[in-house]
Scaffold this motif. Structure first.
Motif, mmCIF file in Angstrom:
data_model
loop_
_atom_site.group_PDB
_atom_site.id
_atom_site.type_symbol
_atom_site.label_atom_id
_atom_site.label_comp_id
_atom_site.label_asym_id
_atom_site.label_seq_id
_atom_site.Cartn_x
_atom_site.Cartn_y
_atom_site.Cartn_z
ATOM 1 N N VAL A 57 0.837 -1.199 0.000
ATOM 2 C CA VAL A 57 0.000 0.000 0.000
ATOM 3 C C VAL A 57 0.873 1.252 0.000
ATOM 4 N N GLY A 58 0.296 2.334 -0.473
ATOM 5 C CA GLY A 58 1.025 3.595 -0.524
ATOM 6 C C GLY A 58 0.064 4.753 -0.647
ATOM 7 N N THR A 59 0.561 5.852 -1.162
ATOM 8 C CA THR A 59 -0.241 7.051 -1.396
ATOM 9 C C THR A 59 0.099 7.571 -2.791
ATOM 10 N N PRO A 63 4.066 5.925 -3.777
ATOM 11 C CA PRO A 63 3.534 4.627 -4.196
ATOM 12 C C PRO A 63 4.376 3.481 -3.645
ATOM 13 N N SER A 94 -5.712 -3.338 -4.297
ATOM 14 C CA SER A 94 -5.841 -2.039 -3.626
ATOM 15 C C SER A 94 -5.013 -0.953 -4.306
ATOM 16 N N SER A 98 -4.521 3.159 -3.541
ATOM 17 C CA SER A 98 -3.250 3.757 -3.122
ATOM 18 C C SER A 98 -2.835 4.904 -4.035
ATOM 19 N N ARG A 106 -8.663 6.050 1.086
ATOM 20 C CA ARG A 106 -7.456 5.364 1.582
ATOM 21 C C ARG A 106 -7.605 5.014 3.053
ATOM 22 N N LEU A 110 -7.268 0.994 3.123
ATOM 23 C CA LEU A 110 -5.869 0.561 3.104
ATOM 24 C C LEU A 110 -5.362 0.004 4.431
#
Length: 382
Positions: A57-59, A63, A94, A98, A106, A110
């Motif tokens: 997972v990330g933003t 990432p 997901s 992300s 999120r 997440l």
């Protein structure tokens, strides 16, 4: 195998490789499952408990690290194909949230994905649409503050066990093509969503055909903007494409391990199978193919993590070479095992079934060749 000592990697990758190998040794002693769904749920839970799903997972601004994902998939696949599957689908399922989800989306999903308490799925493929994703027919129609979704999706990994599904549906007209697609967050509890068919494949995984009959989703389920679906799907797939090659690499490395172990003890006259020049030639071919794949994967993952503007060719080469060569390496391992190689329960027989799908999903080999060739042609015309 991917060597984290190579200059493509940093100390954190070396630490991950060491720790993950230790975890695999302790938790993945040749996973065999009579109940695939239960086994996948348990694997996701255990991966989350170990903190390994944090890698998935990330933003939008941060990432997932592709080199870490590649190391993880290669290591897991070498130990257990099902463990690699469970890990990878948490990331792919997901990934759109992300990369493109808003802060609320999120926050809603997440943490559960990372903890292993929410199983994720990615629903793009349809009965009449595979590589031509721009032509999907599943339709979402706006009705006030809701979307009404009708259609079918098929070959959906985790389709029988998912808690949250990234769904791609047409919100524009058929003439809009790729520009008419949008992405949605679909909770598996949504009324009107059913598992229409469980799909049995040669390497058992929780695959399903899903039917959506008047499924209502709130406006807040839309990921990104209306019409962004194709771009979201392609960028999500591109993030994880290199890691498919890494999984193939893990399978190939295990096949070589098995071939070495078997050939050095299998008697052939007064010597062993490994003493025979033909066997030595095969082992050398296998090792060379594996190292070539590992280097292509390391290069492509490094490019992606370092923001190289257009790494499509490198990613396509890594995925293409690693999956095609893994198929060849595993086939050689089966051949070296003789009759045992095609006997149910032998590891190389399991690997032979596991590898085949990787040459198809997330961009078939034929598509990767097109990507590479078209990029070469564009470059030649600059």
């Amino acid at each position: 195998m991917i060597d984290p000592a190579w200059p493509f990697f940093e100390q954190r990758h070396r630490d991950l490789a060491r720790d993950l190998q230790g975890w695999c040794d302790d938790h993945l002693d040749d996973v065999h499952a009579d109940d695939v769904d239960a086994a996948c749920r348990a694997l996701v839970h255990n991966l989350g408990e170990a903190g390994l799903l944090d890698l998935c997972v990330g933003t939008p601004d941060s990432p997932p690290d592709v080199r870490s994902l590649a190391i993880a998939r290669a290591t897991l696949a070498r130990a257990s194909g099902l463990a690699d599957f469970a890990f990878a689908m948490q990331g792919l399922g997901s990934g759109a949230i992300s990369l493109f989800g808003d802060e609320e989306q999120r926050a809603d999903w997440l943490p559960g994905v990372a903890a292993g308490s929410a199983i994720a799925a990615f629903a793009l493929t349809e009965p009449d649409t595979g590589s031509d994703a721009a032509n999907i027919a599943c339709r979402a129609v706006r009705d006030g503050e809701e979307w009404i979704v009708d259609g079918e999706k098929t070959y959906i990994s985790n389709g029988t066990i998912a808690d949250v599904i990234t769904l791609f549906a047409r919100t524009g007209t058929a003439e809009d093509g790729a520009r008419g697609l949008s992405a949605f967050i679909l909770p598996a509890t949504a009324h009107g969503l059913t598992v229409a068919e469980r799909i049995e494949v040669i390497a058992p995984h929780p695959l399903a055909r899903l039917r959506l009959d008047g499924v209502r989703l709130p406006a807040s389920a839309l990921i990104g903007g209306e019409g962004d679906g194709f771009r979201i799907a392609m960028q999500t797939l591109n993030l994880f494409r290199v890691t498919v090659g890494a999984a193939a690499l893990g399978f190939a490395r295990r096949a070589l391990d098995e071939a070495l172990s078997f050939s050095t003890v299998r008697k052939l006259g007064e010597a062993t199978l490994a003493d025979h020049p033909v066997t030595q030639e095969r082992l050398a071919e296998m090792a060379t193919a594996i190292d070539a794949s590992a280097l292509l994967i390391a290069r492509a993952a490094w490019q992606q993590d370092n923001g190289i503007a257009d790494n499509r060719r490198a990613a396509a080469m890594a995925k293409l070479h690693a999956t095609e060569e893994a198929q060849r390496v595993i086939d050689m391992a089966v051949q070296l095992h003789g009759g045992l190689g095609v006997t149910r329960g032998a590891k190389v027989e399991e690997l032979y079934r596991e590898i085949r799908a990787l040459r198809i999903y997330e961009g078939a080999s034929e598509v990767q060749r097109m990507v590479i060739a078209r990029d070469l042609i564009r470059e030649a015309h600059r």
